[in-house]
Design an enzyme around this catalytic site. Sequence first.
Site, PDB file in Angstrom:
ATOM      1  N   ARG A  97      51.311  31.439  45.482  1.00 43.40           N
ATOM      2  CA  ARG A  97      49.992  32.301  44.950  1.00 43.40           C
ATOM      3  C   ARG A  97      50.814  33.886  44.693  1.00 43.40           C
ATOM      4  O   ARG A  97      51.740  34.048  44.677  1.00 43.40           O
ATOM      5  CB  ARG A  97      49.371  33.203  46.076  1.00 43.40           C
ATOM      6  CG  ARG A  97      48.625  32.052  47.071  1.00 43.40           C
ATOM      7  CD  ARG A  97      47.974  31.104  46.003  1.00 43.40           C
ATOM      8  NE  ARG A  97      46.734  32.129  45.587  1.00 43.40           N
ATOM      9  CZ  ARG A  97      45.746  32.361  46.562  1.00 43.40           C
ATOM     10  NH1 ARG A  97      45.799  31.692  47.874  1.00 43.40           N
ATOM     11  NH2 ARG A  97      44.530  32.883  45.811  1.00 43.40           N
ATOM     12  N   PRO A 121      35.687  35.048  46.023  1.00 43.84           N
ATOM     13  CA  PRO A 121      35.946  35.982  47.442  1.00 43.84           C
ATOM     14  C   PRO A 121      36.693  36.385  48.117  1.00 43.84           C
ATOM     15  O   PRO A 121      37.477  35.636  48.326  1.00 43.84           O
ATOM     16  CB  PRO A 121      35.150  35.472  47.613  1.00 43.84           C
ATOM     17  CG  PRO A 121      34.338  34.417  47.949  1.00 43.84           C
ATOM     18  CD  PRO A 121      35.295  34.040  46.791  1.00 43.84           C
ATOM     19  N   GLU A 122      37.210  38.288  48.795  1.00 42.85           N
ATOM     20  CA  GLU A 122      37.488  37.684  50.402  1.00 42.85           C
ATOM     21  C   GLU A 122      36.617  37.637  50.793  1.00 42.85           C
ATOM     22  O   GLU A 122      34.996  37.444  50.086  1.00 42.85           O
ATOM     23  CB  GLU A 122      38.533  38.583  49.516  1.00 42.85           C
ATOM     24  CG  GLU A 122      39.876  38.678  48.536  1.00 42.85           C
ATOM     25  CD  GLU A 122      40.764  39.440  48.480  1.00 42.85           C
ATOM     26  OE1 GLU A 122      41.471  40.456  49.225  1.00 42.85           O
ATOM     27  OE2 GLU A 122      42.339  39.315  47.671  1.00 42.85           O
ATOM     28  N   ASN A 138      44.293  37.646  48.500  1.00 46.63           N
ATOM     29  CA  ASN A 138      45.175  37.948  47.820  1.00 46.63           C
ATOM     30  C   ASN A 138      45.271  39.915  47.354  1.00 46.63           C
ATOM     31  O   ASN A 138      46.056  40.781  47.352  1.00 46.63           O
ATOM     32  CB  ASN A 138      45.816  37.224  46.612  1.00 46.63           C
ATOM     33  CG  ASN A 138      46.812  36.929  46.091  1.00 46.63           C
ATOM     34  OD1 ASN A 138      47.896  37.823  46.890  1.00 46.63           O
ATOM     35  ND2 ASN A 138      47.691  36.596  44.785  1.00 46.63           N
ATOM     36  N   LYS A 170      36.622  33.854  55.597  1.00 41.04           N
ATOM     37  CA  LYS A 170      36.096  33.546  54.316  1.00 41.04           C
ATOM     38  C   LYS A 170      35.098  32.386  54.308  1.00 41.04           C
ATOM     39  O   LYS A 170      34.404  31.798  53.161  1.00 41.04           O
ATOM     40  CB  LYS A 170      37.271  33.351  53.264  1.00 41.04           C
ATOM     41  CG  LYS A 170      37.938  34.638  53.339  1.00 41.04           C
ATOM     42  CD  LYS A 170      39.209  33.961  52.406  1.00 41.04           C
ATOM     43  CE  LYS A 170      40.232  35.299  52.335  1.00 41.04           C
ATOM     44  NZ  LYS A 170      41.133  34.537  51.618  1.00 41.04           N
TER      45      LYS A 170
END
Length: 266
Positions: A256, A2-3, A160, A52
């Site tokens: 990433r 998750p973000e 991301n 987070k």
Amino acid sequence: MPEGHVVHRQAAELNKLFAKQTVGVTSPQGRFSVSAKSVNGSVLRRAQAFGKHLFINFENDKVIHVHLGLYGKWSFLNRTPEPVGLIRLQIATEEFCAQLRGPNACTLITPGEVKTLKAKIGPDPIRKDDPSIARAKVLGSVTPIGVLLMDQTLFAGVGNIYRAEALFRAGVNPLTPGKDLQPDQFDQMWSDLVSLMKKGVRSGRIDTVRPEHMPKAMKRAARDDRHGGEVYVYRRSGLACFICSSEVAESDMRGRNLFWCPKCQK
DNA sequence: GCCATATGGAAAG
DNA sequence: TTTCCCTATGGCA
């Protein structure tokens, strides 16, 4: 996976199911058993999200710190089923059950450690934190804004997807050094993140496509939909940009996946 | 069945 | 800068 918006939803769900209640805390997988025992059968005060990071507060100053990392996942159920897979942490009452699998971090920490951790977490758009210190750091940094946006001490909760989408919506190239941003551009991106992420908390999805571009977005291939929302560039490499129709690009930035439109984000 | 992949971050070198 | 950790899933033999 998750973000920040998802972690805030999970904190709210935990509160809805368990706040102020005596709960059973176990570790069916075994890896968290010793710590689980020390809060098992006690009162869960409340859960809270910072970026987070998730903190689950119990009576007697006991706190479980959870960070999902890439693979972590919560399941919320209205019964307690037989364990399937590797369940690190389970919180349950007669009525409800929450199961945590694959977290990057799940540890029992002291109030002092809570303080240390929170001090390291930067401003969180969802918490309406003041970004002025982060703003000054970004505007003075030679590091690319695409890297800075993933720095949790500057943008807590941004991951991301929000990185890619906020940059696209601002028309900013990810490689732009922070110091080359106009202060206005920082302010615009920050307030954009505030509204996008708060919307994400309400809906549980990441939707970033503006209404005027939705017709094009709706025609996208099904493979773009893995994250559960409508986006401009995330995981759309090789496909046509909704605005200029050129190919969305993909590359690696500090390990990433990075997505952007070379034409819209000069 | 095997392999690649994932919205992350810390530890090791 | 690279390695490692943690788990589930989808694609492909």
